[in-house]
Design an enzyme around this catalytic site. Structure first.
Site, PDB file in Angstrom:
ATOM      1  N   CYS B 371       0.792  -1.579  -0.415  1.00  0.00           N
ATOM      2  CA  CYS B 371       0.235   0.109   0.292  1.00  0.00           C
ATOM      3  C   CYS B 371       0.905   1.140  -0.157  1.00  0.00           C
ATOM      4  O   CYS B 371       1.499   1.259   0.670  1.00  0.00           O
ATOM      5  CB  CYS B 371      -1.129  -0.057   1.225  1.00  0.00           C
ATOM      6  SG  CYS B 371      -1.613   2.019   1.168  1.00  0.00           S
ATOM      7  N   CYS B 376       1.154   3.502   5.573  1.00  0.00           N
ATOM      8  CA  CYS B 376       1.347   2.001   5.468  1.00  0.00           C
ATOM      9  C   CYS B 376       3.188   2.677   5.456  1.00  0.00           C
ATOM     10  O   CYS B 376       4.300   1.631   5.919  1.00  0.00           O
ATOM     11  CB  CYS B 376       0.995   1.715   4.321  1.00  0.00           C
ATOM     12  SG  CYS B 376      -1.085   0.776   4.760  1.00  0.00           S
ATOM     13  N   HIS B 401      -5.666   5.074   5.727  1.00  0.00           N
ATOM     14  CA  HIS B 401      -5.299   4.138   5.027  1.00  0.00           C
ATOM     15  C   HIS B 401      -6.013   3.760   4.443  1.00  0.00           C
ATOM     16  O   HIS B 401      -6.237   3.649   2.898  1.00  0.00           O
ATOM     17  CB  HIS B 401      -4.580   2.854   5.721  1.00  0.00           C
ATOM     18  CG  HIS B 401      -4.989   1.541   5.728  1.00  0.00           C
ATOM     19  ND1 HIS B 401      -4.100   1.599   4.214  1.00  0.00           N
ATOM     20  CD2 HIS B 401      -5.768   0.867   5.218  1.00  0.00           C
ATOM     21  CE1 HIS B 401      -4.367   0.022   4.161  1.00  0.00           C
ATOM     22  NE2 HIS B 401      -5.200  -0.158   4.347  1.00  0.00           N
TER      23      HIS B 401
END
Lengths: 438, 473
Positions: B371, B376, B401
């Site tokens: 990601c 991340c 995220h």
């Protein structure tokens, strides 16, 4: 294994000795600039960001954190807001025991919580944001101390402090202080001194502390100057006598967080710092408002706890005080538009109360010309007013970004003026501005 | 009106559009009000319009739609799934897309920069809540919602219809209007279609939704559904008449009809001749059975025009989005990704990570490997485990995220349709969401119960089969 990190402190500029008339060791009480340097070796190839040299210029403030995150800001965003010249303060009370540090791996809190960009990580035994509640809560058993943690009131033992510090691996550990409540009597003050001293010597002598973590020794004694001076002397003797002497890079001056008058605070600082060598870092938690900071810097303090910009943000205030002597002088004679219109905006001239309806349709950024992430987008006062009004998290986030930026510019200007011998001028202009708008 | 090149078999459809365009243009003259935002955006629509008018038709299937404030260009299709560009006054949106919700002028816990970094194209505001606080008059004074919240790309405002469900204990619906009661003060607010349009015109979003009469999809009240369906049409006509900024803002109509497929079809038949720049399927995603959900979406999308954007409202589960794209939908919105983030749940390709779970205490991986979101890149599951639901910063971190996850999912969908491998994408996506066997260190949980034989839920397979996509067994 993570890189070794070695902390040192060097004075850059301290010329104001002659301007002080406090007698004795007057040089202790002059504004000064310095550099805290953290040297790290390259033993860990994969975390290149922690290798090399990181520098922190003083005077400066810490970044208050909650469980190692900068309150509402992601740590990189916070570092940017603080212009990467702020030490990160990790209260060990947020990890109050073995089970809370179990997940932290060998890289310590720096890797775990993405504090890689922070020049210095300081672990403290008090949470600056909650410190006002902690002082009266020392246990009667001589060893432990009570602190308000995110998990409720807990009793911490000095050896637990070392275990936690070994896990989070800060660059600097501020040792616990038994703080004295303002109303305490003589016996209570004496107990505080001996307890704080015992915690220091125990830590210095038992060899349980791993790595190269540097230490700040605690100074206490309440408002009693004689007790404070004796406590400082005792502490410095203990440091010199110890084999771990070189670990102690500075002191924490405790007991200043109770809102004493400026003169009292100054006397307390003087009593505590008299016996402390110039080469030591001086951390004074509990002082944060610009007026207090200016006075404390004038007395030779290097580090502040950084709670002020955060508590202002969570109360809905943006910091707006002038950042240079010239700006302060210009603004001193400026007519306060809202005051003359008879509008109570619920704030003073150093900060802006964004909850006030006066900002409902104000399309200006918080501070015109400010380059912080919030003001440069620009987010307007009207929008932030709306966000606070509907309890959106973003409102406080934006205030936090701005306040951090403004506060660090304030420290930047103090460092600059100390270096070119115009600190008094800056401080005087600030106080003149403040009294004109009182 | 420029002389448009004739478009082969599309002549009929094009002519109908041009008529409606003419109608819109003449409407414009009566147009007043509106917020005084910047001018540069209008060239965005006109240049898109010029491009559509001058380019030769791609195929008989690919029709494009033009209205004064919106150009919809269909660029490729695979089975019923569509890949398109929708150019509005502020931004050229790539469809299919997901639109995060900023109910009160803020996507909770995220700055506009965070949203741009996640490559969000459009954010949604809510008419009812914005009118309550800070009020559309103030937003207009501040130069419209775009200026007020400092967001330069596209925006859409919902009509307040959904609040008829979410605040159903506090309101009364009549033919004339909806009357809301403020939970704090007890004061009542009346929302008529005309007022709704006036408010949305002041707010100034690129896309406005017509006020519809929404009945909870779990109400199980056929008479009320029928009443609401026809009332929605009547209110839509009032909305069209009241919409004053057709040069800048596009009004979408909303198909209603409860869970009754015949009523859904009837609603489409009534709405399509009104020739709006786009259509939405409303009244779903309210807790109804999934078997009903997909059939209603399917029945509505089958009858909505090919050359206009189709928006299925309130859909935010990735599985539902993939199924709806397969059935021919282009736009989705939901608070789910940000809300579930605040509760400590992260979205990954194999389901959901409930970060509170002890299994993450020593998990040093990022939320999802590969990601590209800011969270991340910087934080591990173990650290997030220590702060989710405890520290407010965790809601921002997980929201960053989840929003990026949704954007990546839509990017993958768009790329798959462009390259004519959407069917393969769906098969792979469903296999990941509903794996036969989970790896030991995959702590994700599925969105919904899988079948006992480890296959995707029956409704998913049925819906995809209807869309011509078979899941390998």
């Amino acid at each position: 294994m993570c890189a070794r990190r070695v902390v040192s402190f060097a004075l850059d500029h301290a010329k104001y000795a002659q301007n002080n008339d406090d007698g004795g060791n007057a040089s202790s009480l002059a504004p000064r600039t310095g550099t805290i340097t953290v040297l790290s070796d390259q033993s860990d190839g994969k975390s290149a960001s922690t290798a090399g040299t990181q520098k922190l210029l003083t005077p400066t403030s810490l970044v208050c954190t909650r469980r190692a995150s900068a309150h509402l800001l992601e740590n990189d965003r916070a570092q940017k807001a603080y212009r990467t010249n702020a030490a990160v303060c990790v209260p060990i009370t947020h990890f109050p025991g073995e089970k809370y540090v179990a997940g932290i791996q060998s890289g310590g809190i720096r890797e775990f919580a993405n504090l890689r960009a922070a020049p210095v990580v300081v672990a403290t035994c008090d949470d600056p944001i909650r410190s006002e509640y902690s002082y009266s809560q020392t246990t009667n058993k001589s060893k432990g101390f009570y602190r308000l943690t995110p998990f409720g009131w807990l009793s911490l033992q000095p050896n637990q402090v070392r275990t936690i510090a070994n896990a989070i691996k800060p660059d600097v550990l501020a040792l616990p202080i038994d703080d004295v409540p303002p109303a305490a009597g003589k016996r209570r003050r004496e107990t505080a001194v001996s307890r704080t001293h015992a915690w220091l010597t125990e830590t210095l002598d038992d060899g349980e502390l791993q790595g190269d973590v540097a230490l700040l020794a605690g100074l206490t004694g309440g408002t009693d100057e004689v007790v404070r001076a004796r406590a400082a002397k005792l502490t410095m003797e203990a440091v010199r006598a110890s084999s771990a002497c070189s670990r102690v890079v500075g002191v924490t001056v405790g007991g200043l967080a109770h809102g004493y008058p400026a003169d009292t605070t100054k006397a307390m600082l003087a009593a505590s710092l008299e016996a402390v060598p110039e080469s030591m870092v001086r951390y004074a938690p509990g002082l944060g408002a610009p007026d207090d900071v200016l006075r404390a810097v004038a007395s030779g303090v290097d580090l502040f706890d950084g709670a002020y910009p955060l508590t202002c943000a969570s109360d809905g205030y943006a910091l707006t005080f002038p950042l240079t002597a010239q700006a302060a002088r210009d603004a001193t004679h400026e007519v306060d538009a809202s005051a003359s219109a008879g509008v109570d905006v619920g704030s003073d001239a150093s900060k802006m109360n964004l909850r006030a309806v006066a900002y409902r349709t104000d399309a200006r950024p918080l501070v015109v010309g400010c380059t912080c992430e919030a003001c440069s987008r620009p987010y307007t006062r009207a929008y932030i007013h709306h966000l606070l009004n509907v309890h959106e998290l973003l409102g406080e986030m934006l205030l936090e970004v701005h306040n951090a930026h403004h506060y660090s510019l304030f420290f930047e200007e103090m460092r600059r003026t100390v270096d070119d011998n115009s600190f008094d001028d800056f401080a005087n202009a600030h106080f003149a501005y403040r009294s004109a708008h009182a | 009106m420029d002389a448009a090149p004739r478009r082969g078999n599309n002549n009929k459809r094009r002519r109908r559009e041009e008529d409606s365009f003419e109608e819109f243009v003449s409407d414009e003259e009566g147009g007043g009000g509106g917020s005084g935002d910047d001018d540069d955006g209008s060239s965005l629509v006109s240049s898109a319009r010029a491009r559509v008018l001058s380019s030769p038709p791609l195929s008989t299937l690919l029709a494009s739609s033009i209205s004064p404030a919106l150009v919809f260009e269909l660029s490729s299709r695979e089975k019923r799934a569509r890949r398109a560009t929708m150019t509005t006054h502020h931004f050229a949106c790539q469809l299919p897309m997901f639109m995060p919700v900023g109910t009160q002028g803020s996507v909770k816990g995220l700055t506009a920069l965070d949203l741009e970094n996640a490559r969000v194209q459009l954010i949604l505001g809510n008419t009812y809540h914005l009118e309550q606080r800070p009020g559309s008059a103030l937003i207009e004074t501040m130069g419209g919602l775009h200026n007020f919240v400092s967001w330069k790309q596209a925006m859409l405002t919902d009509s307040g219809g959904f609040q008829m469900v979410s605040l159903s204990d506090l309101l009364e619906v009549s033919e004339h209007a909806v009357t809301f009661q403020d939970p704090a003060t007890g004061n009542t607010t009346t929302l008529t279609p005309e007022h709704c349009m006036q408010v949305q015109n002041r707010i100034g979003a690129d896309i406005m939704m017509a006020l519809d009469d929404v009945v909870s999809s779990t109400a199980n009240d056929p008479k009320r559904y029928e009443e609401a369906t026809y009332r929605t049409t009547r209110w839509l006509k009032r909305c069209i008449a009241a919409h004053k900024r057709t040069d800048r803002q596009s009004l979408f109509g909303i198909v209603q009809g409860g869970l009754d497929l015949a009523l859904r079809r009837k609603s489409c038949e009534e709405l399509v001749p009104l020739n709006l720049p786009g259509y939405a399927v409303g009244g779903l995603s309210g807790g109804e059975d999934k078997a009903n959900f997909w059939r209603c979406v399917d029945a509505s999308l089958e009858l909505l025009p090919e050359n206009k954007p189709r928006y299925v409202m309130g859909v935010g589960y990735p599985v539902d989005i993939v199924v709806c794209v397969a059935l021919g939908a282009d736009m989705f919105d939901c608070v789910y990704p940000t809300r579930t983030a605040r509760f400590g749940t992260a979205m990954v390709s194999s389901g959901l990570l409930k970060l509170r779970s002890r299994s993450f205490a020593n998990d040093m991986r990022p939320i999802e490997a590969g990601c590209d979101c800011a969270t991340c890149k910087r934080y591990t599951r173990a650290y997030l485990h220590t702060i989710v639901t405890r520290e407010p910063v965790a809601s921002s971190l997980v929201s960053v995220h989840n929003v990026r996850y949704m954007m990546r999912l839509m990017e993958q969908i768009r790329e798959a349709i462009e390259n004519n491998r959407f069917e393969a994408f769906v098969q792979q996506f469903m296999r990941k969401q509903f794996p036969r066997v989970r790896a030991n260190d995959d702590y994700a949980v599925p969105y919904e119960k899988m079948e006992e034989d480890g296959r995707a839920p029956v409704w998913v397979r049925e819906a995809l089969a209807k869309a011509g996509i078979a899941l390998k067994s």
